[in-house]
Design an enzyme around this catalytic site. Sequence first.
Site, PDB file in Angstrom:
ATOM      1  N   VAL A 193     -22.657   3.069 -23.972  1.00 53.02           N
ATOM      2  CA  VAL A 193     -21.823   3.398 -25.140  1.00 53.02           C
ATOM      3  C   VAL A 193     -22.115   4.820 -25.615  1.00 53.02           C
ATOM      4  CG1 VAL A 193     -21.176   2.712 -27.484  1.00 53.02           C
ATOM      5  CG2 VAL A 193     -21.813   0.956 -25.820  1.00 53.02           C
ATOM      6  N   ALA A 250     -30.604  12.131 -28.701  1.00 52.15           N
ATOM      7  CA  ALA A 250     -31.998  11.770 -28.428  1.00 52.15           C
ATOM      8  C   ALA A 250     -32.056  10.734 -27.320  1.00 52.15           C
ATOM      9  CB  ALA A 250     -32.653  11.227 -29.691  1.00 52.15           C
ATOM     10  N   LYS A 282     -26.596  -5.205 -33.237  1.00 53.09           N
ATOM     11  CA  LYS A 282     -26.447  -6.519 -33.888  1.00 53.09           C
ATOM     12  C   LYS A 282     -27.788  -7.207 -34.101  1.00 53.09           C
ATOM     13  CE  LYS A 282     -25.764  -7.458 -29.297  1.00 53.09           C
ATOM     14  NZ  LYS A 282     -25.021  -6.952 -28.198  1.00 53.09           N
ATOM     15  N   GLU A 304     -19.173  -1.209 -37.248  1.00 50.40           N
ATOM     16  CA  GLU A 304     -17.992  -1.854 -36.662  1.00 50.40           C
ATOM     17  C   GLU A 304     -18.238  -2.306 -35.224  1.00 50.40           C
ATOM     18  OE1 GLU A 304     -14.645  -2.452 -38.233  1.00 50.40           O
ATOM     19  OE2 GLU A 304     -15.072  -3.808 -36.569  1.00 50.40           O
ATOM     20  N   VAL A 345     -20.137  -6.140 -33.693  1.00 55.28           N
ATOM     21  CA  VAL A 345     -19.508  -7.430 -33.380  1.00 55.28           C
ATOM     22  C   VAL A 345     -18.159  -7.167 -32.728  1.00 55.28           C
ATOM     23  CG1 VAL A 345     -18.654  -9.628 -34.281  1.00 55.28           C
ATOM     24  CG2 VAL A 345     -20.590  -8.498 -35.399  1.00 55.28           C
ATOM     25  N   GLY A 355     -21.480  -6.668 -13.843  1.00 60.16           N
ATOM     26  CA  GLY A 355     -22.171  -5.906 -14.881  1.00 60.16           C
ATOM     27  C   GLY A 355     -21.965  -6.457 -16.279  1.00 60.16           C
ATOM     28  N   LYS A 391     -24.286 -12.217 -33.974  1.00 59.32           N
ATOM     29  CA  LYS A 391     -22.962 -11.812 -34.449  1.00 59.32           C
ATOM     30  C   LYS A 391     -22.451 -12.787 -35.515  1.00 59.32           C
ATOM     31  CE  LYS A 391     -22.072  -9.547 -30.039  1.00 59.32           C
ATOM     32  NZ  LYS A 391     -21.643  -9.760 -28.659  1.00 59.32           N
TER      33      LYS A 391
HETATM   34  N1  HSE Z   1     -23.767  -9.165 -23.947  1.00 58.72           N
HETATM   35  C1  HSE Z   1     -22.690  -9.020 -24.883  1.00 58.72           C
HETATM   36  C2  HSE Z   1     -21.490  -9.825 -24.378  1.00 58.72           C
HETATM   37  C3  HSE Z   1     -22.324  -7.566 -25.017  1.00 58.72           C
HETATM   38  O1  HSE Z   1     -21.523 -10.351 -23.277  1.00 58.72           O
HETATM   39  O2  HSE Z   1     -20.529  -9.961 -25.126  1.00 58.72           O
HETATM   40  C4  HSE Z   1     -21.724  -7.212 -26.337  1.00 58.72           C
HETATM   41  O3  HSE Z   1     -22.559  -7.518 -27.412  1.00 58.72           O
END
Ligand code: HSE
Length: 450
Positions: A17, A46, A106, A130, A133, A188, A206
């Site tokens: 991300v 960083a 989260k 935002e 979740v 992945g 969440k």
């Molecule tokens: N491991 C989480 C999922 C990624 O599969 O939704 C997002 O929080």
Amino acid sequence: MIEYRNLRIALLGAGAVGSQVASLLLEHGDELAGRVGAGLELVGVAVRDLEAPRSTAIPQQLLTTDAHSLILGADIVIELIGGIEPAREYLLLALNSGADVITANKALLATHGPELFELAEQVGAQLYYEAAVGGAIPIIRPLRDSLAGDRVHRILGIVNGTTNYILDRMDLEGDSLEEALAAATELGYAEADPTSDIEGYDAAQKAAILASLAFHTTVPLELVHREGIASITHEQVVSARKAGFVVKLLAVCERLTDPATGVEGVCARVHPALVPLTHPLAAVHGANNAVFLEAEAAGSLMFYGAGAGGIQTASAVLGDVVSAARRHVIGGPGVAESTHADLPILPISSVVTRYQITLTVSDRPGVLAQIATLFSTHGVSVEAVTQSVGHDTGHGPSAGAGHHLSEPTATLVIGTHQATEGALADTVAALGASDVVTAVTSVLRVEGTE
Ligand code: HSE
């Protein structure tokens, strides 16, 4: 016309991300500046390892291993490193130094949210999350702002993409849980250690965040009831579809009144559940997420989309960057976290819902009557029974006391009317101990029906 000084943005973390956030900030900086009324300057990123491979090219001169100095010189700090420490320490430092902070973390919010929100309020800073979740899906801002004048009754969320992908493959491709997990890992979606997804920890974090926001009440993570999908079998998924349902891992957050004590409060729970094929959540396929919400005035709403993914989640982070930057330009203290309702947190035993129970039973006269009596003795009303003869799954979570190998067996699928968790648990225990029950092969809650 931009007259405000440039805003200094520090990014902590350049993973899937983080590197997309850096790239979008650099690429669309001018356009975002136009929306904000000030330039947005990414002053540093960083990282732990300056040489690690990244999914987008970040100019080498922006990378640093000195997170502290970067934070101390920033107006806005974006934390995308995940985990509790040092993320918590960095966010506390950022807030104390007067920066607004943005996080997708989260786990940190679900465990240390109150500490961070309190400090943000004390110092007059904003804490935006935002992306914590539902990845790209706007759900925090709708709950915090758009629905601030309404009364949310209930949230049913598919908030973990990995488990939704697995259950969807078990349903549509006929995979076993192991096969579907292997596919999720290859694509992945699942982590190398998928425990947090499979066992429902990720979804519980969440749920704690959504329930806290929706009900203006701090909902601690340890009070979220959690069951994962590890024991869901291919047979359960197939039999669910035959009965008009699909199995989903749901985060359920609701206002309710404990039937025993009359106490009104909120309950948050994560567990696999049967969702009718006609419910909008049944159409959420693959690794997508969705939050279905029932509010007093708005009625039913559904928020749907990509729940993870680098660039998708970066969209939510950048929305927060624009909000934080606008506040710098306009001034004012921003929106404080709302926990004024402070409702009691009710345990799972307060929940009243419908269930579907699958039993392998002896196929002889009087068995159905005995089973019906067990349900009525415990105050659980049966809604529907279907029987198929001669199908013995031979294993299950609870073997009955009277297992006769040579005896013909039948499979009973029993749907109940609404019942309390306590009454249902007592019924299942009695079924497990019954002479006529070979095995209780499945007990699932049914959600999304009236
Ligand atoms: N491991 C989480 C999922 C990624 O599969 O939704 C997002 O929080």
